[in-house]
Design a protein around this motif. Structure first.
Motif, PDB file in Angstrom:
ATOM      1  N   ASN A   1      44.003  43.200  40.549  1.00  0.00           N
ATOM      2  CA  ASN A   1      42.823  43.051  41.414  1.00  0.00           C
ATOM      3  C   ASN A   1      43.158  42.541  42.811  1.00  0.00           C
ATOM      4  O   ASN A   1      42.657  43.068  43.806  1.00  0.00           O
ATOM      5  CB  ASN A   1      41.793  42.135  40.759  1.00  0.00           C
ATOM      6  N   ARG A   2      43.980  41.515  42.896  1.00  0.00           N
ATOM      7  CA  ARG A   2      44.255  40.912  44.203  1.00  0.00           C
ATOM      8  C   ARG A   2      45.355  41.645  44.958  1.00  0.00           C
ATOM      9  O   ARG A   2      45.265  41.826  46.166  1.00  0.00           O
ATOM     10  CB  ARG A   2      44.623  39.433  44.038  1.00  0.00           C
TER      11      ARG A   2
ATOM     12  N   ALA B   1      45.205  36.775  32.491  1.00  0.00           N
ATOM     13  CA  ALA B   1      44.698  36.354  33.801  1.00  0.00           C
ATOM     14  C   ALA B   1      45.708  36.672  34.908  1.00  0.00           C
ATOM     15  O   ALA B   1      45.329  37.126  35.993  1.00  0.00           O
ATOM     16  CB  ALA B   1      44.373  34.861  33.788  1.00  0.00           C
ATOM     17  N   ILE B   2      46.989  36.467  34.649  1.00  0.00           N
ATOM     18  CA  ILE B   2      48.026  36.756  35.640  1.00  0.00           C
ATOM     19  C   ILE B   2      48.050  38.250  35.953  1.00  0.00           C
ATOM     20  O   ILE B   2      48.089  38.658  37.117  1.00  0.00           O
ATOM     21  CB  ILE B   2      49.400  36.257  35.144  1.00  0.00           C
ATOM     22  N   VAL B   3      48.001  39.079  34.925  1.00  0.00           N
ATOM     23  CA  VAL B   3      48.043  40.529  35.137  1.00  0.00           C
ATOM     24  C   VAL B   3      46.766  41.016  35.825  1.00  0.00           C
ATOM     25  O   VAL B   3      46.820  41.868  36.718  1.00  0.00           O
ATOM     26  CB  VAL B   3      48.306  41.271  33.811  1.00  0.00           C
ATOM     27  N   ARG B   4      45.619  40.473  35.460  1.00  0.00           N
ATOM     28  CA  ARG B   4      44.380  40.863  36.149  1.00  0.00           C
ATOM     29  C   ARG B   4      44.454  40.516  37.634  1.00  0.00           C
ATOM     30  O   ARG B   4      44.025  41.295  38.486  1.00  0.00           O
ATOM     31  CB  ARG B   4      43.165  40.201  35.508  1.00  0.00           C
ATOM     32  N   ARG B   5      45.020  39.363  37.975  1.00  0.00           N
ATOM     33  CA  ARG B   5      45.195  38.994  39.394  1.00  0.00           C
ATOM     34  C   ARG B   5      46.151  39.964  40.086  1.00  0.00           C
ATOM     35  O   ARG B   5      45.943  40.343  41.241  1.00  0.00           O
ATOM     36  CB  ARG B   5      45.732  37.571  39.535  1.00  0.00           C
TER      37      ARG B   5
ATOM     38  N   GLY C   1      45.141  44.361  48.273  1.00  0.00           N
ATOM     39  CA  GLY C   1      46.285  44.406  49.173  1.00  0.00           C
ATOM     40  C   GLY C   1      46.825  43.051  49.577  1.00  0.00           C
ATOM     41  O   GLY C   1      47.501  42.924  50.593  1.00  0.00           O
ATOM     42  N   GLN C   2      46.555  42.018  48.778  1.00  0.00           N
ATOM     43  CA  GLN C   2      47.019  40.660  49.090  1.00  0.00           C
ATOM     44  C   GLN C   2      48.447  40.464  48.564  1.00  0.00           C
ATOM     45  O   GLN C   2      48.689  39.740  47.601  1.00  0.00           O
ATOM     46  CB  GLN C   2      46.063  39.635  48.490  1.00  0.00           C
ATOM     47  N   LEU C   3      49.397  41.105  49.208  1.00  0.00           N
ATOM     48  CA  LEU C   3      50.792  41.098  48.760  1.00  0.00           C
ATOM     49  C   LEU C   3      51.409  39.699  48.779  1.00  0.00           C
ATOM     50  O   LEU C   3      52.341  39.424  48.029  1.00  0.00           O
ATOM     51  CB  LEU C   3      51.614  42.058  49.606  1.00  0.00           C
ATOM     52  N   GLU C   4      50.889  38.825  49.619  1.00  0.00           N
ATOM     53  CA  GLU C   4      51.460  37.482  49.728  1.00  0.00           C
ATOM     54  C   GLU C   4      51.337  36.669  48.438  1.00  0.00           C
ATOM     55  O   GLU C   4      52.127  35.756  48.212  1.00  0.00           O
ATOM     56  CB  GLU C   4      50.824  36.716  50.906  1.00  0.00           C
ATOM     57  N   ILE C   5      50.388  36.991  47.576  1.00  0.00           N
ATOM     58  CA  ILE C   5      50.251  36.207  46.336  1.00  0.00           C
ATOM     59  C   ILE C   5      51.253  36.629  45.262  1.00  0.00           C
ATOM     60  O   ILE C   5      51.345  35.981  44.222  1.00  0.00           O
ATOM     61  CB  ILE C   5      48.814  36.219  45.773  1.00  0.00           C
TER      62      ILE C   5
ATOM     63  N   LYS D   1      41.730  52.690  45.481  1.00  0.00           N
ATOM     64  CA  LYS D   1      40.932  51.968  44.487  1.00  0.00           C
ATOM     65  C   LYS D   1      41.683  51.972  43.165  1.00  0.00           C
ATOM     66  O   LYS D   1      42.040  53.021  42.644  1.00  0.00           O
ATOM     67  CB  LYS D   1      39.564  52.621  44.308  1.00  0.00           C
ATOM     68  N   PHE D   2      41.931  50.782  42.636  1.00  0.00           N
ATOM     69  CA  PHE D   2      42.614  50.615  41.361  1.00  0.00           C
ATOM     70  C   PHE D   2      41.587  50.194  40.312  1.00  0.00           C
ATOM     71  O   PHE D   2      40.835  49.249  40.515  1.00  0.00           O
ATOM     72  CB  PHE D   2      43.709  49.549  41.468  1.00  0.00           C
ATOM     73  N   ILE D   3      41.570  50.891  39.181  1.00  0.00           N
ATOM     74  CA  ILE D   3      40.606  50.611  38.106  1.00  0.00           C
ATOM     75  C   ILE D   3      41.380  50.329  36.819  1.00  0.00           C
ATOM     76  O   ILE D   3      42.184  51.156  36.386  1.00  0.00           O
ATOM     77  CB  ILE D   3      39.664  51.809  37.882  1.00  0.00           C
ATOM     78  N   THR D   4      41.165  49.167  36.240  1.00  0.00           N
ATOM     79  CA  THR D   4      41.762  48.843  34.947  1.00  0.00           C
ATOM     80  C   THR D   4      40.858  49.405  33.863  1.00  0.00           C
ATOM     81  O   THR D   4      39.690  49.027  33.758  1.00  0.00           O
ATOM     82  CB  THR D   4      41.899  47.320  34.762  1.00  0.00           C
ATOM     83  N   GLU D   5      41.393  50.320  33.071  1.00  0.00           N
ATOM     84  CA  GLU D   5      40.625  50.928  31.973  1.00  0.00           C
ATOM     85  C   GLU D   5      40.713  50.085  30.705  1.00  0.00           C
ATOM     86  O   GLU D   5      39.724  49.894  30.015  1.00  0.00           O
ATOM     87  CB  GLU D   5      41.134  52.349  31.702  1.00  0.00           C
ATOM     88  N   ASP D   6      41.919  49.634  30.363  1.00  0.00           N
ATOM     89  CA  ASP D   6      42.149  48.800  29.174  1.00  0.00           C
ATOM     90  C   ASP D   6      43.210  47.776  29.500  1.00  0.00           C
ATOM     91  O   ASP D   6      44.116  48.037  30.295  1.00  0.00           O
ATOM     92  CB  ASP D   6      42.662  49.649  27.989  1.00  0.00           C
TER      93      ASP D   6
END
Length: 133
Positions: free
Chosen positions: A25-26, A18-22, A31-35, A74-79
């Motif tokens: 994605n975020r 979940a941390i890595v997906r955030r 572009g939410q660098l503040e998180i 655009k960033f796409i997670t494949e695996d």
């Protein structure tokens, strides 16, 4: 029946994913660098092609500059695979050249692929190894 150790390992895996997906994605997509203050340790170290990026502040600047050089980023997670507090992702970036690569003219479509390995400590990313094409 699942043992407590297995449950703890599963819980760690789910949180790490979940941390890595955030992170992808975020931060990268939205572009939410503040998180990053919540996701990445202040004294983190990332390696991109073997070159160290030390500290959260330097990572923020590196991501910001990277994203600015690709229009319609655009960033796409494949695996995405996790084991305890290590997460491996295979990904793809698409967009249009805005100074990222001298081999492409301005505005030309570009696509990068890569793999990143993350090591988490607690609930934050502590280290990362980025290899991109």
């Amino acid at each position: 029946m699942t043992s407590m150790v297995e449950l703890e390992r599963l819980s760690s895996k789910v949180v790490s994913e979940a941390i890595v997906r955030r992170f992808w994605n975020r931060v990268w997509n939205a572009g939410q660098l503040e998180i990053l203050k919540d996701l990445v340790a202040e004294n983190c170290t990332f390696y991109c092609g073997g070159n160290p990026i030390e500290s959260r502040a330097n990572l923020i600047e590196w991501i910001k500059q990277f994203r600015e050089k690709i229009d319609d980023f655009k960033f796409i997670t494949e695996d995405l695979f996790a084991y305890n507090q290590k997460v491996v992702t295979r990904w793809r970036i698409q967009g249009f050249n805005n100074g990222f690569c001298d081999n492409y003219s301005s505005g030309e479509p570009i696509e990068l692929t890569g793999i990143t390995i993350f090591k988490l400590e607690g609930n934050q990313i502590k280290k990362g190894w980025i290899e991109k094409s």
